[in-house]
Scaffold this motif. Structure first.
Motif, PDB file in Angstrom:
ATOM      1  N   UNK A  31       0.707  -1.198   0.049  1.00  0.00           N
ATOM      2  CA  UNK A  31       0.312  -0.507   0.084  1.00  0.00           C
ATOM      3  C   UNK A  31       0.845   1.157  -0.073  1.00  0.00           C
ATOM      4  N   UNK A  32       0.793   2.600  -0.258  1.00  0.00           N
ATOM      5  CA  UNK A  32       0.873   4.062  -0.998  1.00  0.00           C
ATOM      6  C   UNK A  32       1.427   3.932   1.104  1.00  0.00           C
ATOM      7  N   UNK A  33       2.217   4.847   0.738  1.00  0.00           N
ATOM      8  CA  UNK A  33       3.076   5.011   2.328  1.00  0.00           C
ATOM      9  C   UNK A  33       3.466   6.490   1.734  1.00  0.00           C
ATOM     10  N   UNK A  34       2.964   7.336   2.792  1.00  0.00           N
ATOM     11  CA  UNK A  34       2.406   6.854   4.385  1.00  0.00           C
ATOM     12  C   UNK A  34       0.712   6.287   3.782  1.00  0.00           C
ATOM     13  N   UNK A  35      -0.540   5.526   4.592  1.00  0.00           N
ATOM     14  CA  UNK A  35      -1.879   5.447   3.902  1.00  0.00           C
ATOM     15  C   UNK A  35      -1.687   5.763   5.688  1.00  0.00           C
ATOM     16  N   UNK A  36      -1.356   6.384   6.955  1.00  0.00           N
ATOM     17  CA  UNK A  36      -2.532   6.611   7.949  1.00  0.00           C
ATOM     18  C   UNK A  36      -1.233   7.412   8.866  1.00  0.00           C
ATOM     19  N   UNK A  92       7.260   0.348  10.364  1.00  0.00           N
ATOM     20  CA  UNK A  92       6.237   0.140   9.403  1.00  0.00           C
ATOM     21  C   UNK A  92       6.514   2.340   8.750  1.00  0.00           C
ATOM     22  N   UNK A  93       7.058   3.330   9.704  1.00  0.00           N
ATOM     23  CA  UNK A  93       7.745   4.518   9.187  1.00  0.00           C
ATOM     24  C   UNK A  93       6.751   5.775   9.556  1.00  0.00           C
ATOM     25  N   UNK A  94       5.424   4.711  10.661  1.00  0.00           N
ATOM     26  CA  UNK A  94       4.082   5.926  11.083  1.00  0.00           C
ATOM     27  C   UNK A  94       4.687   5.957  12.524  1.00  0.00           C
ATOM     28  N   UNK A  95       6.076   5.842  12.433  1.00  0.00           N
ATOM     29  CA  UNK A  95       6.281   5.886  14.058  1.00  0.00           C
ATOM     30  C   UNK A  95       8.223   6.761  13.691  1.00  0.00           C
ATOM     31  N   UNK A 121      17.904   1.406  16.222  1.00  0.00           N
ATOM     32  CA  UNK A 121      17.283   2.443  15.288  1.00  0.00           C
ATOM     33  C   UNK A 121      17.421   2.142  12.888  1.00  0.00           C
ATOM     34  N   UNK A 122      16.891   2.472  12.597  1.00  0.00           N
ATOM     35  CA  UNK A 122      17.128   2.871  10.909  1.00  0.00           C
ATOM     36  C   UNK A 122      17.911   4.413  10.940  1.00  0.00           C
ATOM     37  N   UNK A 123      18.728   4.841  10.344  1.00  0.00           N
ATOM     38  CA  UNK A 123      18.556   6.249  10.529  1.00  0.00           C
ATOM     39  C   UNK A 123      18.186   6.131   9.293  1.00  0.00           C
ATOM     40  N   UNK A 124      18.255   7.956   9.098  1.00  0.00           N
ATOM     41  CA  UNK A 124      17.026   8.409   8.288  1.00  0.00           C
ATOM     42  C   UNK A 124      17.912   9.259   7.841  1.00  0.00           C
ATOM     43  N   UNK A 125      18.073  10.099   8.430  1.00  0.00           N
ATOM     44  CA  UNK A 125      18.577  11.428   7.781  1.00  0.00           C
ATOM     45  C   UNK A 125      19.318  12.600   9.084  1.00  0.00           C
ATOM     46  N   UNK A 126      21.061  12.775   9.256  1.00  0.00           N
ATOM     47  CA  UNK A 126      21.257  13.952   9.532  1.00  0.00           C
ATOM     48  C   UNK A 126      20.727  15.056   9.134  1.00  0.00           C
ATOM     49  N   UNK A 127      19.842  16.140  10.050  1.00  0.00           N
ATOM     50  CA  UNK A 127      19.386  17.212   9.419  1.00  0.00           C
ATOM     51  C   UNK A 127      20.168  18.853   9.903  1.00  0.00           C
ATOM     52  N   UNK A 128      20.913  18.555  11.399  1.00  0.00           N
ATOM     53  CA  UNK A 128      21.328  20.082  11.426  1.00  0.00           C
ATOM     54  C   UNK A 128      22.679  20.071  12.641  1.00  0.00           C
ATOM     55  N   UNK A 262      13.961   5.862  12.471  1.00  0.00           N
ATOM     56  CA  UNK A 262      12.781   4.993  12.892  1.00  0.00           C
ATOM     57  C   UNK A 262      12.866   3.886  13.650  1.00  0.00           C
ATOM     58  N   UNK A 263      12.061   3.211  13.850  1.00  0.00           N
ATOM     59  CA  UNK A 263      12.669   1.607  14.503  1.00  0.00           C
ATOM     60  C   UNK A 263      13.005   0.690  13.703  1.00  0.00           C
ATOM     61  N   UNK A 264      14.634  -0.621  13.851  1.00  0.00           N
ATOM     62  CA  UNK A 264      15.181  -1.133  13.480  1.00  0.00           C
ATOM     63  C   UNK A 264      14.020  -1.673  12.601  1.00  0.00           C
ATOM     64  N   UNK A 265      14.235  -2.725  11.455  1.00  0.00           N
ATOM     65  CA  UNK A 265      13.944  -2.985  10.768  1.00  0.00           C
ATOM     66  C   UNK A 265      12.470  -2.623   9.269  1.00  0.00           C
ATOM     67  N   UNK A 266      12.189  -1.305   9.848  1.00  0.00           N
ATOM     68  CA  UNK A 266      11.470  -0.290   8.981  1.00  0.00           C
ATOM     69  C   UNK A 266      12.383  -0.715   7.440  1.00  0.00           C
ATOM     70  N   UNK A 267      11.116  -0.766   6.650  1.00  0.00           N
ATOM     71  CA  UNK A 267      11.767  -0.704   5.260  1.00  0.00           C
ATOM     72  C   UNK A 267      12.481  -0.261   4.515  1.00  0.00           C
ATOM     73  N   UNK A 268      13.115  -0.837   3.356  1.00  0.00           N
ATOM     74  CA  UNK A 268      14.148   0.531   3.220  1.00  0.00           C
ATOM     75  C   UNK A 268      13.391   1.602   1.718  1.00  0.00           C
ATOM     76  N   UNK A 269      12.962   0.961   1.444  1.00  0.00           N
ATOM     77  CA  UNK A 269      11.677   1.214   0.403  1.00  0.00           C
ATOM     78  C   UNK A 269      11.078   3.008   1.887  1.00  0.00           C
TER      79      UNK A 269
END
Length: 332
Positions: A31-36, A92-95, A121-128, A262-269
């Motif tokens: 399903x397209x992310x984010x769905x909620x 699932x990327x929603x937290x 954790x899954x790193x997403x981005x360094x922001x500042x 994000x939490x560990x094992x959040x899908x790469x996409x």
């Protein structure tokens, strides 16, 4: 179904519709992310520097993701309560969470955590990133850093410095300051830099070793005074504040960087989609201006990838855990 009765055709149609619904909800269906809605967990009180940066990003990311992003403040234990909740959240990327040098580096050396600051954790981005400022109440008699150090030496253990808790960045910076200067003062823990700043403005505490994003608005309003910035160069947004080198305490450099996880094992996409939204936010002129006003430096585009945050966090752990342990800084 031409030979079927009307009643039977109705049953067949209903069954087919039910099969379709079950199939659409079956595991593995993309399903397209984010769905909620997405929850961005801030590990400190509302109004503090991390909260401010998180809300600026959330507003712009929500537009890019076409989703609702709810900012939730979960305070306590220098951000480790929020850290534990995010580490246990469904991947699932929603937290997701915004954190920094304190929450995702120092906490691992100071606290006995139920999670690993790097592995869970899954790193997403360094922001500042931004230096700390050494600031004091407006009525403090010292007019510069050398006078502040002299005043502290003349009044051992009488001054108070606000922190966001034991082992927080402000606490660690204060311990190093005391070690370097031979001064002694008391630490007062708060549930975030925001509440500590309220008491500094009110004159209830004397000092803070604070993130520039939290202190600059008060400095510009004249409600507190600044003694130095913990970097080798002055802030573009506050060029009148001297560096620690210029002020007489050379080499006391501390960078208070922020990232999103994000939490560990959040899908790469999903991680890549969240990263793309952050990259877009950090390229937005309005966001860049607001970050600059808060004394925050946005990393170059090539340093905003998840892998860069992972490598940088690991390097910071290797550096600071040794320092924290030598200084014997522990949770109180």
């Amino acid at each position: 179904m031409g030979g079927l009765s009307a009643g039977l055709r109705g049953w067949v149609t209903a069954i087919c519709a039910l099969i379709g619904l079950v199939a659409s909800a079956a595991p593995g269906t993309t399903q397209p992310f984010p769905s909620r809605p997405i929850t961005l967990m801030v590990p400190f009180a509302a109004g503090g520097p991390t909260d401010t940066l998180g809300r600026i990003l959330a507003e712009r990311m929500a537009a890019d993701l076409h989703a609702t992003i709810v900012v939730e403040n979960v305070v306590g234990a220098s951000g480790s309560i929020a850290g534990a909740r995010v580490a246990r959240a469904t991947p699932d990327g929603t937290t997701i969470t915004i954190g920094h040098w304190g929450t995702h580096v120092l906490n691992g050396a100071v606290y006995k955590l139920s999670y690993d600051v790097l592995a869970d954790f899954e790193p997403i981005a360094l922001v500042a990133s931004g230096p700390q400022l050494i600031v004091g109440r407006k009525t403090l008699e010292a007019g510069n850093l050398k006078e502040l150090i002299a005043w502290l030496k003349d009044n051992p253990n009488k001054a108070s410095a606000g922190t966001a808790g034991a082992g927080s960045g402000a606490h660690v910076a204060g311990v190093f300051f005391k070690t370097r200067t031979g001064t002694e003062f008391q630490f007062v823990p708060y549930r975030g830099a925001g509440p500590a700043m309220i008491d500094l403005v009110a004159g209830q505490i004397d000092l803070m070793f604070d993130q520039a994003s939290n202190s600059l608005p008060q400095i510009k309003n004249g409600t507190i005074k600044a003694f130095a910035v913990t970097s080798p160069t002055r802030l573009a947004s506050a060029p009148d504040i001297p560096t620690v080198d210029e002020a007489g305490l050379p080499g006391l450099y501390i960078s208070y960087w922020h990232g999103l996880w994000a939490p560990k094992n959040t899908p790469r996409d999903i991680v890549e989609r969240l990263n793309a939204a952050i990259v877009a936010a950090l390229a937005d002129p309005t966001v860049r201006q607001r970050f600059a006003e808060l004394g925050q430096e946005i990393p170059p585009r090539e340093q905003q990838a998840p892998a860069t945050l992972a490598a940088f966090q690991k390097a910071e752990i290797d550096k600071w855990w040794r320092i924290v342990r030598i200084a014997d800084i522990k949770a109180e």
